[in-house]
Write a protein that holds these residues in place. Sequence first.
Motif, PDB file in Angstrom:
ATOM      1  N   ALA A 130       1.082  -1.143   0.186  1.00 36.10           N
ATOM      2  CA  ALA A 130      -0.075  -0.119   0.056  1.00 36.10           C
ATOM      3  C   ALA A 130       1.083   1.209   0.051  1.00 36.10           C
ATOM      4  CB  ALA A 130      -1.018   0.059   1.449  1.00 36.10           C
ATOM      5  N   VAL A 131       0.562   2.205  -0.664  1.00 38.75           N
ATOM      6  CA  VAL A 131       1.266   3.499  -1.056  1.00 38.75           C
ATOM      7  C   VAL A 131       0.064   4.511  -0.832  1.00 38.75           C
ATOM      8  CG1 VAL A 131       2.669   4.995  -2.294  1.00 38.75           C
ATOM      9  CG2 VAL A 131       2.980   2.572  -2.449  1.00 38.75           C
ATOM     10  N   ALA A 132       0.229   5.295   0.129  1.00 35.33           N
ATOM     11  CA  ALA A 132      -1.039   6.515   0.314  1.00 35.33           C
ATOM     12  C   ALA A 132      -1.223   7.235  -0.916  1.00 35.33           C
ATOM     13  CB  ALA A 132      -0.762   7.156   1.276  1.00 35.33           C
ATOM     14  N   ASP A 133      -2.348   7.441  -1.072  1.00 39.95           N
ATOM     15  CA  ASP A 133      -2.798   8.537  -2.293  1.00 39.95           C
ATOM     16  C   ASP A 133      -2.300   8.160  -3.681  1.00 39.95           C
ATOM     17  OD1 ASP A 133      -4.370   9.918  -0.473  1.00 39.95           O
ATOM     18  OD2 ASP A 133      -2.568  11.206   0.101  1.00 39.95           O
ATOM     19  N   ARG A 134      -2.380   6.836  -3.936  1.00 41.00           N
ATOM     20  CA  ARG A 134      -1.967   6.281  -5.300  1.00 41.00           C
ATOM     21  C   ARG A 134      -2.714   5.440  -5.670  1.00 41.00           C
ATOM     22  NH1 ARG A 134       0.843   9.932  -4.049  1.00 41.00           N
ATOM     23  NH2 ARG A 134       3.357  10.266  -4.228  1.00 41.00           N
ATOM     24  N   PHE A 135      -4.248   5.608  -5.699  1.00 41.36           N
ATOM     25  CA  PHE A 135      -5.252   4.612  -5.986  1.00 41.36           C
ATOM     26  C   PHE A 135      -5.089   3.933  -7.426  1.00 41.36           C
ATOM     27  CE2 PHE A 135      -9.484   3.889  -7.786  1.00 41.36           C
ATOM     28  CZ  PHE A 135      -9.769   2.793  -7.233  1.00 41.36           C
ATOM     29  N   ALA A 136      -5.195   4.919  -8.510  1.00 40.56           N
ATOM     30  CA  ALA A 136      -5.061   4.525  -9.755  1.00 40.56           C
ATOM     31  C   ALA A 136      -3.853   4.088 -10.370  1.00 40.56           C
ATOM     32  CB  ALA A 136      -5.679   5.674 -10.548  1.00 40.56           C
ATOM     33  N   TYR A 137      -2.930   4.920  -9.677  1.00 40.53           N
ATOM     34  CA  TYR A 137      -1.400   4.214  -9.975  1.00 40.53           C
ATOM     35  C   TYR A 137      -1.339   3.106  -9.612  1.00 40.53           C
ATOM     36  CZ  TYR A 137       3.566   4.203 -10.397  1.00 40.53           C
ATOM     37  OH  TYR A 137       4.856   3.952 -10.835  1.00 40.53           O
ATOM     38  N   SER A 138      -1.711   2.508  -8.397  1.00 39.05           N
ATOM     39  CA  SER A 138      -1.384   1.236  -7.681  1.00 39.05           C
ATOM     40  C   SER A 138      -2.100   0.241  -8.534  1.00 39.05           C
ATOM     41  CB  SER A 138      -1.855   1.253  -6.191  1.00 39.05           C
ATOM     42  OG  SER A 138      -1.186   2.101  -5.518  1.00 39.05           O
ATOM     43  N   MET A 139      -3.675   0.575  -8.894  1.00 39.61           N
ATOM     44  CA  MET A 139      -4.193  -0.110  -9.824  1.00 39.61           C
ATOM     45  C   MET A 139      -3.504  -0.843 -11.027  1.00 39.61           C
ATOM     46  SD  MET A 139      -5.875   0.080 -12.958  1.00 39.61           S
ATOM     47  CE  MET A 139      -6.145   1.825 -12.916  1.00 39.61           C
ATOM     48  N   SER A 140      -3.003   0.330 -11.661  1.00 41.49           N
ATOM     49  CA  SER A 140      -2.199  -0.078 -12.861  1.00 41.49           C
ATOM     50  C   SER A 140      -1.067  -0.907 -12.717  1.00 41.49           C
ATOM     51  CB  SER A 140      -1.780   1.405 -13.770  1.00 41.49           C
ATOM     52  OG  SER A 140      -0.971   2.128 -12.925  1.00 41.49           O
ATOM     53  N   LYS A 141      -0.262  -0.435 -11.534  1.00 38.01           N
ATOM     54  CA  LYS A 141       1.190  -1.408 -11.690  1.00 38.01           C
ATOM     55  C   LYS A 141       0.816  -2.568 -10.892  1.00 38.01           C
ATOM     56  CE  LYS A 141       3.689   1.776 -13.224  1.00 38.01           C
ATOM     57  NZ  LYS A 141       4.412   1.399 -14.382  1.00 38.01           N
ATOM     58  N   GLY A 142      -0.431  -2.803 -10.189  1.00 39.08           N
ATOM     59  CA  GLY A 142      -0.695  -3.995  -9.651  1.00 39.08           C
ATOM     60  C   GLY A 142      -0.998  -5.075 -11.037  1.00 39.08           C
ATOM     61  N   ALA A 143      -1.641  -4.509 -12.048  1.00 41.20           N
ATOM     62  CA  ALA A 143      -1.953  -5.116 -13.177  1.00 41.20           C
ATOM     63  C   ALA A 143      -0.618  -5.388 -14.024  1.00 41.20           C
ATOM     64  CB  ALA A 143      -3.061  -4.059 -14.161  1.00 41.20           C
ATOM     65  N   VAL A 144       0.262  -4.717 -14.064  1.00 43.11           N
ATOM     66  CA  VAL A 144       1.524  -4.951 -14.932  1.00 43.11           C
ATOM     67  C   VAL A 144       2.181  -6.078 -14.228  1.00 43.11           C
ATOM     68  CG1 VAL A 144       3.946  -4.060 -15.182  1.00 43.11           C
ATOM     69  CG2 VAL A 144       1.839  -2.417 -15.493  1.00 43.11           C
ATOM     70  N   LEU A 145       2.014  -6.230 -12.810  1.00 47.15           N
ATOM     71  CA  LEU A 145       2.740  -7.488 -12.310  1.00 47.15           C
ATOM     72  C   LEU A 145       2.110  -8.633 -12.713  1.00 47.15           C
ATOM     73  CD1 LEU A 145       4.443  -8.658  -9.787  1.00 47.15           C
ATOM     74  CD2 LEU A 145       2.430  -8.170  -8.365  1.00 47.15           C
ATOM     75  N   THR A 146       0.716  -8.771 -12.609  1.00 44.99           N
ATOM     76  CA  THR A 146       0.170  -9.927 -13.073  1.00 44.99           C
ATOM     77  C   THR A 146       0.148 -10.156 -14.274  1.00 44.99           C
ATOM     78  OG1 THR A 146      -2.018  -8.763 -12.915  1.00 44.99           O
ATOM     79  CG2 THR A 146      -1.263 -10.039 -10.870  1.00 44.99           C
ATOM     80  N   MET A 147       0.261  -9.100 -15.293  1.00 42.18           N
ATOM     81  CA  MET A 147       0.388  -9.193 -16.802  1.00 42.18           C
ATOM     82  C   MET A 147       1.800 -10.320 -16.876  1.00 42.18           C
ATOM     83  SD  MET A 147      -0.874  -6.219 -19.256  1.00 42.18           S
ATOM     84  CE  MET A 147      -0.589  -4.897 -18.159  1.00 42.18           C
TER      85      MET A 147
END
Length: 257
Positions: free
Chosen positions: A147-164
């Motif tokens: 978790a990184v504070a105030d990075r909702f959309a960015y975290s979403m996108s980088k989580g997707a990069v990890l699973t891709m």
Amino acid sequence: MKFSLAHKTAIVTGGGSGIGKAISKTLAAQGAHVMILEMNVANAEQTQREILEEGGKSSVYQCNVANQENVGQVVGSITKEHTIDILINNAGIAHVGNVEQTSETDFDRIYNVNVKGVYNCLYSVVPHMKEKGGVIINMASVASSVAVADRFAYSMSKGAVLTMTYSIAKDYVQYGIRCNCISPARVHTPFVDGFIKDNYPGEEKEMFAKLSKTQPIGRMGLPEEVANLALYLCADEASFVTGTDFPIDGGFIKLNG
């Protein structure tokens, strides 16, 4: 020479500035012909000039990774003359804010570049790599897994990069394609300097020090440090490495909290 990339062709998206520039120059220094895909052609051409001055090989293509047709055209042009050995999915953008501070427009903008942009490049390059194998590195983030504070959309996108990354590694290992991702914490780039200047005028030194201390090691990373990790993963010396996330974070993930 260890970590030689002689006779190899590498695509680096967002390769004209920041971490992408450092990766482009590092791969070129080891013998790769680096194809820089960039929206900002001026930045790309400056990086290309530096590579050529140092005796390397580089080509520049203006490319919007969020546009599948554009990506396909650029990759098609490259494959007419070159075999793509390496793909570095580095292009990305940021957004600061929690879910309430993230508009639909903000969310779509982040998704289109950070998620769809990676998909578009994979979609165009993987079929070419299936013939002879290759290496793919996706630029993820510590925000992919913690978790990184105030990075909702960015975290979403980088989580997707990890699973891709995991999916590509699993689906194409039999074709000799290795796929890994790199997860940096804060890295000192012109983007960071601009962010601090725009959001904390008059407090630049204090904020730089504060952001640096969020890494337990006490400083931000350097683009060249990320580039050196990318070089290892691209080289034959890493031929037994695939399907793995590599944090480069000054202890951020394991030593905080």
